[in-house]
Design an enzyme around this catalytic site. Structure first.
Site, PDB file in Angstrom:
ATOM      1  N   ASP A  47      41.212  40.690  45.219  1.00  0.00           N
ATOM      2  CA  ASP A  47      42.270  40.099  46.042  1.00  0.00           C
ATOM      3  C   ASP A  47      43.307  41.106  46.529  1.00  0.00           C
ATOM      4  OD1 ASP A  47      41.205  37.531  45.829  1.00  0.00           O
ATOM      5  OD2 ASP A  47      42.347  37.078  44.012  1.00  0.00           O
ATOM      6  N   ASP A  64      47.967  40.685  47.811  1.00  0.00           N
ATOM      7  CA  ASP A  64      48.009  39.294  47.355  1.00  0.00           C
ATOM      8  C   ASP A  64      49.196  39.114  46.415  1.00  0.00           C
ATOM      9  OD1 ASP A  64      47.100  36.651  47.226  1.00  0.00           O
ATOM     10  OD2 ASP A  64      45.886  37.052  45.460  1.00  0.00           O
ATOM     11  N   ASP A  96      49.156  38.253  38.916  1.00  0.00           N
ATOM     12  CA  ASP A  96      48.539  36.927  38.889  1.00  0.00           C
ATOM     13  C   ASP A  96      47.801  36.743  37.576  1.00  0.00           C
ATOM     14  OD1 ASP A  96      49.488  36.545  41.425  1.00  0.00           O
ATOM     15  OD2 ASP A  96      47.534  36.407  42.402  1.00  0.00           O
ATOM     16  N   ARG A 108      57.117  32.365  44.883  1.00  0.00           N
ATOM     17  CA  ARG A 108      56.267  32.512  43.694  1.00  0.00           C
ATOM     18  C   ARG A 108      56.857  33.493  42.682  1.00  0.00           C
ATOM     19  NH1 ARG A 108      49.905  32.272  45.626  1.00  0.00           N
ATOM     20  NH2 ARG A 108      50.073  30.317  46.817  1.00  0.00           N
TER      21      ARG A 108
END
Length: 401
Positions: free
Chosen positions: A198, A222, A226, A278
């Site tokens: 990603d 990205d 994560d 986020r």
């Protein structure tokens, strides 16, 4: 609109605490972190002990280089059991220029991270590492950048894939891009064809006992960090993040139920200039967001779907001057309020500045947040002393870090 300097952020927090009726200074997202600059601006050395339990555990030791592995005993939160390569030998990375994804050369970072045995990985000089393919790690590894300026940039970056016990400390990770459809080695005996990555800064996939501390992350394809596919027991602490859109995703998909057991602590981080959303965005699971500083967000700071439990304690939220982005929180639900009103999201002891506000929901009782509680929150008033140490530290051998 001019950006705030670090000194302005610290003074602003102090001023707000002294008099909540005093007019607030103009605000924006903040500026790039610089520990040394902040010390000059403040006029003297910052105190060694700041109330940050991670740093107070090791950073005042002038012999930190000799005692590097003490760091493994200093984690807090859900990732506190991550020991990395504490029980192994030191591996010194000497070569930053020859990354071979299939046949890693001894002395390179890739050769170090794929070994089976525990290793505490350090570096012998300043390095900027451009990886050819994603760096797939093996269990029981510490990547420790203290003492040198270590960057991983302008290529694919770090993947923590179905392993355990990893510590990453003191690395500047930026401008990470996708790669893949290529052979990549993940152990001395095995390599395989990898799909397209990603372009995350750090991708945590199906792993546990992970600690990311004192890194600086920016501008990746990205996410910056994560964590998906049932990853858990994670602490993300003391990092500085800036110039990025989707900062952190916690949870693979609304329908991926294995993430219901995810537990992540996000503590003592500085969310700086140019961040959009986020910080984090959560699916399922339990998230303790504690003692961070947010200096503006272009959409929202904390978001989620699929009924995550959000325990926000002792944070400082400084909204930008944009009237449409004052809210800290965002929920994504097909049924809207009728569904998310039962999700347990609380703000406890947070400091809201320049019109920032947090929309709570669900239960208010402390017992409802037991699985999302991982450490004792410090008062938000202490963060004026804590935040100058976020991100990569300027550690010099023979001196306190």
């Amino acid at each position: 609109m001019a950006s705030l300097s670090l000194l302005s952020v610290i003074m602003l927090i102090h001023a707000y605490l002294v008099s909540s009726s005093r007019a607030l200074l103009p605000l924006s997202e903040g500026t790039k972190w610089s520990t040394e600059r902040s010390r000059r601006e403040l006029g003297s050395e910052l105190p060694c002990r700041t109330g940050n339990p991670v740093d107070d555990c090791w950073k005042c030791d002038p012999d930190w280089e000799t005692n590097r592995k003490m760091l493994a005993d200093c984690s807090v939160g859900f990732g506190r059991n991550a020991i990395g390569g504490r029980d192994g030998e030191f591996y010194i990375v000497t070569d930053s220029d020859h990354d071979d994804p299939v046949n890693p050369i001894p002395g390179t970072l890739r050769h170090a991270v794929i070994q089976h045995e525990p290793l505490w990985i350090i570096f012998d000089h300043d390095m900027t590492i451009h990886l050819e393919e994603e760096l797939i790690m093996n269990s029981y590894k510490t990547i420790d950048g203290r003492g040198h300026k270590i960057e991983i940039s302008n290529g694919p970056c770090i993947t923590i894939w179905n392993i355990t016990n990893v510590i990453i400390h003191g690395i500047y990770i930026h401008d990470c891009v996708p790669a893949g459809n290529a052979l990549v080695r993940d152990s001395p005996e095995h390599y395989a064809l990898r799909g397209i990555s990603d372009g995350d800064g750090i991708s945590i996939f199906g792993s546990r006992d992970i600690w990311i501390d004192h890194c600086t992350l920016a501008n990746c394809n990205d996410g910056l960090i994560d964590a998906v596919y049932g990853s858990t027991a994670i602490t993300i602490s003391n990092n500085y993040m800036f110039h990025h859109n989707e900062v952190m995703l916690m949870g693979h998909h609304d329908n991926f139920l294995a993430d219901k057991s995810m537990q992540v602590t996000i503590a003592f981080n500085y969310f700086g200039q140019g961040l959009v959303q986020r910080m984090p965005r959560c699916r399922h699971g339990y998230f303790h967001i504690v003692n961070n500083v947010y200096t503006g967000w272009e959409m929202y700071a904390i978001g989620g779907s699929a009924n995550p439990t959000i325990n926000s304690q002792g944070n400082v939220f400084i909204a930008s001057n944009n009237k449409s982005t004052k809210e800290v929180t965002k929920r994504e639900s097909e049924q809207g309020y009728d569904e998310w009103k039962t999700w347990n999201w609380r703000s406890d002891g947070d400091l809201m500045m320049n019109g920032a506000f947090f929309t709570p929901s669900g239960q208010e009782s402390p017992g409802s947040y037991a699985k999302a509680s991982s450490m004792v929150a410090r008062p938000a008033s202490l963060l004026a002393n804590v935040i100058p140490s976020a991100g990569v530290l300027s550690c010099q051998i023979g001196q306190k870090c």
